[in-house]
Design an enzyme around this catalytic site. Sequence first.
Site, PDB file in Angstrom:
ATOM      1  N   PRO A  11      42.546   3.468  34.842  1.00 13.89           N
ATOM      2  CG  PRO A  11      41.903   3.511  32.598  1.00 13.89           C
ATOM      3  CD  PRO A  11      41.509   4.021  33.953  1.00 13.89           C
ATOM      4  CD  GLU A  72      40.805  13.253  38.947  1.00 12.30           C
ATOM      5  OE1 GLU A  72      39.827  12.647  38.450  1.00 12.30           O
ATOM      6  OE2 GLU A  72      41.786  13.608  38.272  1.00 12.30           O
ATOM      7  CD  GLU A 275      48.115  14.516  39.454  1.00 15.92           C
ATOM      8  OE1 GLU A 275      48.479  15.110  38.414  1.00 15.92           O
ATOM      9  OE2 GLU A 275      48.282  13.299  39.637  1.00 15.92           O
TER      10      GLU A 275
END
Length: 296
Positions: A11, A72, A275
């Site tokens: 989200p 992920e 990341e």
Amino acid sequence: MDKRLMLIVNPAAGRGAYKKGFADAMHTLDKGGMRTTVFFTAGRGDATTLAAEHAADFDTVACIGGDGTLSEVMAGLMKVENPPPLGYIPMGTANDVATTLGIPKNNAPRAALRILNGTPRPFDVGGFGESEYFAYIAAFGAFTEVSYATPQNQKKMLGHLAYVLQGAMALPKIEVYPTRVEYDDGVVEANLVYGSMSNSTSVAGIVHLREEMVSLGDGLSELVLVKDPGNVVAFGELVESVLSRRFDSDKLIILHTKKARFTFDKPVTWTRDGEDGGSHREITLYNYAAPIRLIF
């Protein structure tokens, strides 16, 4: 016959962009015979855990989010024996993987149609050290720092590598990394300002490789190394080479390999699918040949 779909939603990706078109996407999937169970992530690493724990119970897995979310989920599927096919509804900011695959970006209903009508295809997954993974790129260098810190709209306006190089030129000092890179066919020892191993035609918004240079499921990754240009004139020549997609600068090395071991004289900061990848004096990157079937 109906199929069970596991849909993992980040989200936070794209500032909550998943809400745009979400209901229409769910309706599209339902009409297409997908009986969907939705899982929301609450923090970093959740998508990996959810995929690892629940993917085996479904016929298809899909995710809504950016490239980090996809990364992920892939890491989670690497822990599942015979993982189900993976669909992607890209609603992030960079979406390099979607660019490579031609999946509609920030348009959930159209991307949902691709999940229904697309073909599961072999997709290589990168290994970062012995226990971590990346979907499309692991990289180090001043260029990555500038790239990931740059608002996406500015990148689009100025051109990816041109902006990054111009931004790097404006830095007080561009760090140079004395590096030894051992890959399948040899060794490169050079002073580098950038290095990456990737499985994408869009390399972190920095280099756009020609499609014929990249095969997503061939068991080989693209190794991109940029030597220290040394001066402003050389920077300009490198920009011109990349923007014309010639890639013929003597400062730019592009190779194909299954494995690459990087050795530095001090710890170097890496990014992994955009990341933080930590700092490493030595790190080995791998190509795991097509353990995932990605729908596109």
